[in-house]
Scaffold this motif. Structure first.
Motif, PDB file in Angstrom:
ATOM      1  N   MET A   1      71.528  11.373  12.174  1.00  0.00           N
ATOM      2  CA  MET A   1      71.769  12.794  12.142  1.00  0.00           C
ATOM      3  C   MET A   1      73.165  13.049  11.575  1.00  0.00           C
ATOM      4  SD  MET A   1      72.235  15.394  15.348  1.00  0.00           S
ATOM      5  CE  MET A   1      70.523  15.747  15.568  1.00  0.00           C
ATOM      6  N   VAL A   2      73.258  13.954  10.642  1.00  0.00           N
ATOM      7  CA  VAL A   2      74.539  14.317  10.047  1.00  0.00           C
ATOM      8  C   VAL A   2      74.867  15.746  10.462  1.00  0.00           C
ATOM      9  CG1 VAL A   2      75.790  14.692   7.904  1.00  0.00           C
ATOM     10  CG2 VAL A   2      74.204  12.772   8.097  1.00  0.00           C
ATOM     11  N   ILE A   3      76.036  15.921  11.014  1.00  0.00           N
ATOM     12  CA  ILE A   3      76.506  17.245  11.403  1.00  0.00           C
ATOM     13  C   ILE A   3      77.742  17.530  10.577  1.00  0.00           C
ATOM     14  CG2 ILE A   3      77.368  18.661  13.294  1.00  0.00           C
ATOM     15  CD1 ILE A   3      75.777  16.848  15.206  1.00  0.00           C
ATOM     16  N   LEU A  50      87.914   9.522  19.156  1.00  0.00           N
ATOM     17  CA  LEU A  50      87.897  10.978  19.267  1.00  0.00           C
ATOM     18  C   LEU A  50      86.845  11.535  18.327  1.00  0.00           C
ATOM     19  CD1 LEU A  50      91.592  12.240  19.243  1.00  0.00           C
ATOM     20  CD2 LEU A  50      89.837  12.802  20.914  1.00  0.00           C
ATOM     21  N   LEU A  51      86.130  12.529  18.776  1.00  0.00           N
ATOM     22  CA  LEU A  51      85.167  13.231  17.940  1.00  0.00           C
ATOM     23  C   LEU A  51      85.757  14.604  17.645  1.00  0.00           C
ATOM     24  CD1 LEU A  51      81.367  13.249  18.235  1.00  0.00           C
ATOM     25  CD2 LEU A  51      82.580  15.342  17.723  1.00  0.00           C
ATOM     26  N   GLY A  59      85.230  15.817  21.725  1.00  0.00           N
ATOM     27  CA  GLY A  59      84.627  14.734  22.482  1.00  0.00           C
ATOM     28  C   GLY A  59      85.403  13.446  22.338  1.00  0.00           C
ATOM     29  N   CYS A  60      85.101  12.529  23.250  1.00  0.00           N
ATOM     30  CA  CYS A  60      85.732  11.217  23.199  1.00  0.00           C
ATOM     31  C   CYS A  60      84.859  10.208  23.934  1.00  0.00           C
ATOM     32  CB  CYS A  60      87.130  11.238  23.814  1.00  0.00           C
ATOM     33  SG  CYS A  60      87.179  11.606  25.581  1.00  0.00           S
ATOM     34  N   VAL A  61      85.139   8.945  23.641  1.00  0.00           N
ATOM     35  CA  VAL A  61      84.506   7.841  24.355  1.00  0.00           C
ATOM     36  C   VAL A  61      85.476   6.671  24.314  1.00  0.00           C
ATOM     37  CG1 VAL A  61      83.259   6.909  22.345  1.00  0.00           C
ATOM     38  CG2 VAL A  61      82.396   6.474  24.660  1.00  0.00           C
ATOM     39  N   SER A  88      76.814  13.602  21.637  1.00  0.00           N
ATOM     40  CA  SER A  88      76.873  12.495  22.600  1.00  0.00           C
ATOM     41  C   SER A  88      76.152  11.268  22.058  1.00  0.00           C
ATOM     42  CB  SER A  88      76.252  12.900  23.941  1.00  0.00           C
ATOM     43  OG  SER A  88      77.026  13.875  24.566  1.00  0.00           O
ATOM     44  N   ARG A  89      75.015  11.486  21.413  1.00  0.00           N
ATOM     45  CA  ARG A  89      74.295  10.361  20.800  1.00  0.00           C
ATOM     46  C   ARG A  89      75.154   9.720  19.716  1.00  0.00           C
ATOM     47  NH1 ARG A  89      70.274  14.123  21.443  1.00  0.00           N
ATOM     48  NH2 ARG A  89      70.281  14.737  19.249  1.00  0.00           N
ATOM     49  N   MET A  90      75.860  10.545  18.962  1.00  0.00           N
ATOM     50  CA  MET A  90      76.746  10.037  17.911  1.00  0.00           C
ATOM     51  C   MET A  90      77.856   9.172  18.531  1.00  0.00           C
ATOM     52  SD  MET A  90      78.757  12.306  15.055  1.00  0.00           S
ATOM     53  CE  MET A  90      77.229  13.130  14.594  1.00  0.00           C
TER      54      MET A  90
END
Length: 149
Positions: A1-3, A50-51, A59-61, A88-90
């Motif tokens: 998926m591309v956003i 970081l997203l 977002g972050c992970v 989140s999936r990304m």
């Protein structure tokens, strides 16, 4: 998926955007769980991603090596206004790729019993329930999952 407008970039735990996002996450969890929330500090070995969406951190992970071949996903978070778009999936795909590149062949994580969207995300991504690991083994609101990569 591309956003459109999404950028993923490495960051240190001390990065101001990581600190802001992980603080927001802990505030949200405290509101959800109150005093029942297990409080776990950030380990210095955690590397964050970081997203950014249109230049704004949303977002972050974190990925923490735990033992040879084993890593742990830490502080995965998307701000409420950016949820529901697949971000989140990304982040999960990204942290799994980073783990493989680092020679990790298994990832584990902890989430809470009230975080139904997170639980569904992890299960849909192939994570299986596992017995709680330290420091979560005596936390009734904790659920632990793991996945072989």
């Amino acid at each position: 998926m591309v956003i459109e407008g999404v950028e993923l970039r490495p960051a240190a735990a001390s990065d101001v955007d990581v600190v802001a996002l992980t603080t927001a996450q802990q505030t949200e969890l405290a509101a959800m769980y109150g005093e029942d929330q297990p409080l776990v500090g950030l380990h210095p070995d955690i590397s964050f991603t970081l997203l950014m969406l249109e230049g704004t951190p949303v977002g972050c992970v974190g990925l923490q090596p735990v033992a040879p071949g084993l890593g742990e996903i830490k502080r995965m978070y998307i701000v409420p206004s950016a949820r529901g778009w697949g971000l989140s999936r990304m982040l999960l795909d990204t942290v799994e790729s980073q783990a493989r590149a680092a020679g990790l062949n298994r990832l584990r994580l902890e989430t809470g019993t009230l975080q139904t969207q997170a639980i569904a995300l992890y299960k849909n991504h192939g994570y299986q329930p596992t017995p709680p690991y330290p420091p979560f083994e005596n936390e009734p609101v904790s659920l632990c999952f793991a996945k072989d990569l």
